[in-house]
Write a protein that holds these residues in place. Structure first.
Motif, PDB file in Angstrom:
ATOM      1  N   ASN A 104       0.842  -1.200   0.000  1.00  0.00           N
ATOM      2  CA  ASN A 104       0.000   0.000   0.000  1.00  0.00           C
ATOM      3  C   ASN A 104       0.878   1.250   0.000  1.00  0.00           C
ATOM      4  OD1 ASN A 104      -1.723  -2.105   1.866  1.00  0.00           O
ATOM      5  ND2 ASN A 104      -3.047  -0.893   0.567  1.00  0.00           N
ATOM      6  N   GLY A 105       0.602   2.153  -0.898  1.00  0.00           N
ATOM      7  CA  GLY A 105       1.384   3.394  -0.950  1.00  0.00           C
ATOM      8  C   GLY A 105       2.636   3.269  -1.781  1.00  0.00           C
ATOM      9  N   ILE A 106       2.985   2.043  -2.170  1.00  0.00           N
ATOM     10  CA  ILE A 106       4.229   1.840  -2.917  1.00  0.00           C
ATOM     11  C   ILE A 106       3.947   1.415  -4.350  1.00  0.00           C
ATOM     12  CG2 ILE A 106       6.363   0.501  -2.994  1.00  0.00           C
ATOM     13  CD1 ILE A 106       6.345   0.472   0.010  1.00  0.00           C
TER      14      ILE A 106
ATOM     15  N   GLY B  34      -6.967   2.503   2.444  1.00  0.00           N
ATOM     16  CA  GLY B  34      -5.705   1.773   2.531  1.00  0.00           C
ATOM     17  C   GLY B  34      -4.508   2.708   2.447  1.00  0.00           C
ATOM     18  N   LEU B  35      -4.605   3.652   1.528  1.00  0.00           N
ATOM     19  CA  LEU B  35      -3.510   4.602   1.346  1.00  0.00           C
ATOM     20  C   LEU B  35      -3.439   5.585   2.514  1.00  0.00           C
ATOM     21  CD1 LEU B  35      -1.713   4.755  -1.330  1.00  0.00           C
ATOM     22  CD2 LEU B  35      -3.717   3.321  -1.438  1.00  0.00           C
TER      23      LEU B  35
ATOM     24  N   ILE C  31     -14.696   6.278 -11.554  1.00  0.00           N
ATOM     25  CA  ILE C  31     -13.834   6.741 -10.473  1.00  0.00           C
ATOM     26  C   ILE C  31     -12.844   5.644 -10.112  1.00  0.00           C
ATOM     27  CG2 ILE C  31     -13.862   7.454  -8.034  1.00  0.00           C
ATOM     28  CD1 ILE C  31     -16.676   8.569  -8.575  1.00  0.00           C
ATOM     29  N   ALA C  32     -11.695   6.076  -9.618  1.00  0.00           N
ATOM     30  CA  ALA C  32     -10.663   5.113  -9.237  1.00  0.00           C
ATOM     31  C   ALA C  32     -10.438   5.138  -7.734  1.00  0.00           C
ATOM     32  CB  ALA C  32      -9.364   5.476  -9.942  1.00  0.00           C
ATOM     33  N   CYS C  33      -9.942   4.033  -7.218  1.00  0.00           N
ATOM     34  CA  CYS C  33      -9.434   4.026  -5.854  1.00  0.00           C
ATOM     35  C   CYS C  33      -8.087   4.754  -5.873  1.00  0.00           C
ATOM     36  CB  CYS C  33      -9.221   2.593  -5.360  1.00  0.00           C
ATOM     37  SG  CYS C  33     -10.751   1.650  -5.223  1.00  0.00           S
ATOM     38  N   ALA C  34      -7.606   5.161  -4.718  1.00  0.00           N
ATOM     39  CA  ALA C  34      -6.324   5.845  -4.650  1.00  0.00           C
ATOM     40  C   ALA C  34      -5.214   4.918  -5.145  1.00  0.00           C
ATOM     41  CB  ALA C  34      -6.035   6.293  -3.220  1.00  0.00           C
ATOM     42  N   HIS C  35      -4.345   5.463  -5.968  1.00  0.00           N
ATOM     43  CA  HIS C  35      -3.196   4.750  -6.514  1.00  0.00           C
ATOM     44  C   HIS C  35      -3.605   3.560  -7.395  1.00  0.00           C
ATOM     45  CE1 HIS C  35       1.350   3.902  -5.691  1.00  0.00           C
ATOM     46  NE2 HIS C  35       1.113   4.287  -6.917  1.00  0.00           N
ATOM     47  N   CYS C  36      -4.704   3.688  -8.100  1.00  0.00           N
ATOM     48  CA  CYS C  36      -5.103   2.661  -9.057  1.00  0.00           C
ATOM     49  C   CYS C  36      -5.613   3.328 -10.318  1.00  0.00           C
ATOM     50  CB  CYS C  36      -6.204   1.777  -8.479  1.00  0.00           C
ATOM     51  SG  CYS C  36      -6.862   0.666  -9.739  1.00  0.00           S
TER      52      CYS C  36
ATOM     53  N   VAL D   5      -1.791  -4.892   0.535  1.00  0.00           N
ATOM     54  CA  VAL D   5      -3.015  -5.548   0.141  1.00  0.00           C
ATOM     55  C   VAL D   5      -3.360  -5.074  -1.270  1.00  0.00           C
ATOM     56  CG1 VAL D   5      -5.480  -5.802   0.687  1.00  0.00           C
ATOM     57  CG2 VAL D   5      -3.838  -5.380   2.529  1.00  0.00           C
ATOM     58  N   VAL D   6      -3.256  -5.986  -2.259  1.00  0.00           N
ATOM     59  CA  VAL D   6      -3.568  -5.592  -3.636  1.00  0.00           C
ATOM     60  C   VAL D   6      -4.983  -6.059  -3.991  1.00  0.00           C
ATOM     61  CG1 VAL D   6      -1.156  -5.639  -4.378  1.00  0.00           C
ATOM     62  CG2 VAL D   6      -2.560  -7.684  -4.700  1.00  0.00           C
TER      63      VAL D   6
END
Lengths: 133, 587
Positions: free
Chosen positions: B68-70, B99-100, B287-292, B497-498
């Motif tokens: 997460n975040g990476i 998650g982020l 819409i997207a989730c953060a970092h996706c 968690v992906v």
């Protein structure tokens, strides 16, 4: 020619924030604390997003309020920050109308776009682009 | 700034005493990866045996992982708790921003214990927790309104998430969910009710940190490789274009789409409710989730005229996905897209789980059809297929528990059918209402043995679809093996968690390399082993709380309605279950 990041069409933005993570990766770091671009919802995701990034003003208000001359005008528009001269007063941040100056907490210094365009490569929907002013 | 390889901070929050503390437990993350792995260890530590899931003793665990975040598509958070619906392991995942936000605030997991004596909400950031009075928000009819108020009140520092419950959670409906970022939910198994029992209305969490990686060049290279796989290869196109609702058409085509409480598998409203039709007529925003970058979240725009006020419209933005269309559309035989969207909207605003709600209403409708219940029980409501207005009223009554019948419905289909009969067509597995697949043997073995009794546990439906396409005969033993492999591997994905949508890109080899550049050495085979270990930890918890494979009820209905593999036989299902048990117990 000098360049800047421009928002082509904000309605194409899905809010993935990949541009923010890309900006941080310029320093080969994950996360977002050093990002000079920020995507946020407009009062809730259902209403879409706004993208805060320096639009390279011709006569930048942030430079006018810097008491130490740490922020200098870039020829053609936009600014450069000299962290050595910066006393971290935060005037620049307060005076940016679109909130495009951010704060690097670990350095305790302002962050502003360097117009490099790295983020543009990670915007899958063409929301932002690097353009000549 | 944190090291990407050091995930260690656990934030403990005690709602009884309104205090919090932080413990550094790096070894826990090293050993159990994060996400569901760390989560199940924390749940086993914090949840006393045989407690009432709606008592203060039930802990809520939120956990994220190293990715997460990476890395992109690592946008999920895992929640673990004891489920008030099944009385056993509760596990729920959500995307959005949480998650982020948790990672950027510096935490690996959050443990919430005790309960407040008045409604509260929590504000969490890198500096800790603030406890705020939520009395004003309690009883509010719309979860969207709650989000708006909190957003305004708490500002925008960094990546921020607002988790909240609706009326359903407040009333402790055991299939209430927690909504995050308006359009994503911690659904299934009743996390919303556990929030409600703690008088916890909402959690706002935000963060803005960075993470140092061990091999910066390697990191950027592997990031680009992943990005290209996700975007340029077109692997994610289907999720982006039509979204998960593309399944309506494909499952209908292969006669695997449960319709009218699984009385049939062909849907006559297909032209109205297919993903293609919804996209064409109603899609308003993706819409997207953060970092996706995928942006699979599809939101419909519905313009509803006011009856008594000409030229006045209510504009609603309503998210839709395959599972809600199945449950609130096909199962209730709603053949109007507007009708479906209106039910969906109500369910979202109240904060109910869409799958459970649809399955419960479908059961109630069939009960009425068969004369098991009458308008006497429903207090005048005539439940009939396709009548969305009556269904909306029924949903309101369920949440307010108006009268004995609605109170029974509010406890889930397993409970309602033990009270009123109609068990043979009460579609639940291990107490959890059935997801939208009737593809064959692996589908149902998967629902039964899965630790959450959800399609997400092991995707048995996917195994069936492959077998069916290849014209292979399903074999219970082989199916059990495939399900076991898939479910144990999914523990790794949900520890990072992906998102499961990324599972074809995040192979064991790729994950191992991703770990290596951030400074953690773990081989593909070690990862697979971890997955099995985590699955076994979950099973241990389930057994501790009284679960046994032998006791699983198989609803007769799934043996009556033909699948693409024909009529299923109970003995094949039982054989598959026992085979799975052997693998799980390592025998």
């Amino acid at each position: 020619m000098v360049k800047r990041i421009s928002v082509v069409d904000v309605d194409l933005c899905v809010g993935c924030q990949l541009c923010m993570f890309a900006c941080n990766r310029r320093f080969a770091e994950a996360g977002i604390s050093r990002a000079a671009i920020f995507v946020q919802s407009v009062g809730g995701i259902e209403r879409g997003f706004i993208i805060r990034v320096c639009r390279a003003c011709k006569d930048p208000p942030c430079a006018k309020v810097c008491p130490t001359g740490a922020i200098s005008k870039r020829e053609g528009g936009g600014v450069r920050i000299d962290h050595k001269k910066c006393i971290a007063c935060g005037n620049c941040m307060k005076n940016c109308l679109i909130g495009a100056i951010f704060w690097d907490k670990s350095l305790n210094k302002p962050i502003v776009c360097t117009y490099c365009g790295y983020c543009v490569n990670y915007c899958p929907y063409g929301v932002i682009k690097l353009e000549e002013i | 700034m944190m090291e990407a390889s050091s995930l260690s901070k656990i934030l403990y929050i005690d709602l009884d005493n309104k205090r919090y503390w932080i413990k550094e437990r790096p070894e826990l993350f090293k050993e159990w990866l994060g996400g569901v792995g760390v989560g199940i260890k924390l749940l086993s530590e914090e949840c006393p045996k045989n407690i009432d899931p709606l008592s203060g003793e039930n802990p809520i665990i939120f956990a994220i992982g190293y990715f997460n975040g990476i890395y992109p598509l690592a946008s999920k958070t895992v929640a673990l708790f004891k489920s008030p619906l099944t009385g056993n392991l509760g596990e729920s995942h959500a995307g959005g921003r949480c998650g982020l936000a948790i990672r950027m605030a510096g935490y690996g997991a959050i443990v919430i214990k005790g309960s407040s004596d008045y409604p509260i909400y929590l504000v969490i950031d890198e500096n800790g927790v603030k406890f705020r009075d939520a009395s004003t928000l309690w009883g509010m009819s719309s979860t969207t309104a709650v989000g708006r108020i909190l957003r305004e009140k708490e500002g925008i520092p960094g990546i921020r998430s607002i988790m909240r419950i609706g009326r359903a959670g407040e009333k402790m409906i055991p299939y209430a969910c927690v909504i995050t970022e308006t359009f994503r939910t911690f659904g299934r198994l009743g996390l919303g009710a556990v929030f409600g029992s703690k008088k916890l209305k909402a959690i706002i969490i935000s963060g803005r940190d960075s993470l140092k990686v061990k091999d910066p060049r390697g990191y950027r290279n592997i990031y680009d490789e992943l990005y290209n796989s996700f975007i340029k290869s077109g692997a994610m196109k289907k999720y982006h274009d039509i979204g998960t609702s593309m399944n309506v058409t494909s499952l209908n085509l292969i006669s695997s789409l449960p319709v009218r409480n699984l009385q049939k598998t062909k849907f006559e409203g297909i032209n109205e409710l297919s993903g293609e039709a919804l996209a064409e007529k109603f899609l308003g925003r993706r819409i997207a989730c953060a970092h996706c970058p995928v942006s699979c979240i599809h939101v419909a725009t519905l313009r509803i005229p006011y009856e008594n006020e000409p030229y006045f419209y209510r504009i609603k933005m309503i998210p839709y996905d395959y599972e809600p269309i199945y449950a609130l559309g096909c199962m209730l035989d709603i053949r109007s897209a507007e009708g479906f969207l209106k039910i969906m909207d109500r369910v979202e605003e109240l904060g109910l789980d869409a799958i459970s709600t649809g399955v419960i209403l479908a059961w109630a409708t069939e009960c009425m059809e068969k004369g098991i219940i009458t308008t006497k029980e429903t207090d005048g409501l005539l439940l009939k297929w396709g009548d969305y207005e009556t269904y909306i009223e029924a949903i309101n009554r369920i949440v307010e528990m108006k009268g004995e019948f609605y109170e029974a419905l509010s406890k889930g289909v397993e409970y309602a059918s033990s009270k009123y009969g109609g068990k043979d067509f009460a579609l639940s597995f291990g107490g959890n209402e059935m997801p939208g697949y009737h593809c064959g043997l692996a589908t149902h073995i998967g629902f039964l043995v899965g630790m959450r009794h959800s399609h997400l546990d092991n995707a048995g439906y996917d195994i069936d679809q492959k077998l069916n396409a290849e014209g292979k005969k399903p074999n219970p033993k082989e199916i059990a093996k495939m399900i076991f492999e898939e479910e144990s591997w999914r523990q790794v994905l949900s520890s990072l968690v992906v998102c499961f949508f990324s599972r074809k890109v995040y192979t064991p080899e790729v994950i191992s390399r991703c770990f290596s550049v951030i400074g953690i050495d773990i081989t593909p085979s070690q990862l697979k082993e971890k997955g099995i270990e985590i699955l076994r930890e979950k099973y241990k918890f389930k057994v501790r709380e009284g679960f046994s494979f032998e006791k699983l009820r198989i609803p007769k209905r799934i043996l009556e309605t033909p699948t693409p593999q024909g009529i299923l036989r109970e003995e094949d299902i039982r054989e598959g279950i026992m085979e799975y048990k052997k693998l799980l117990e390592g025998k």
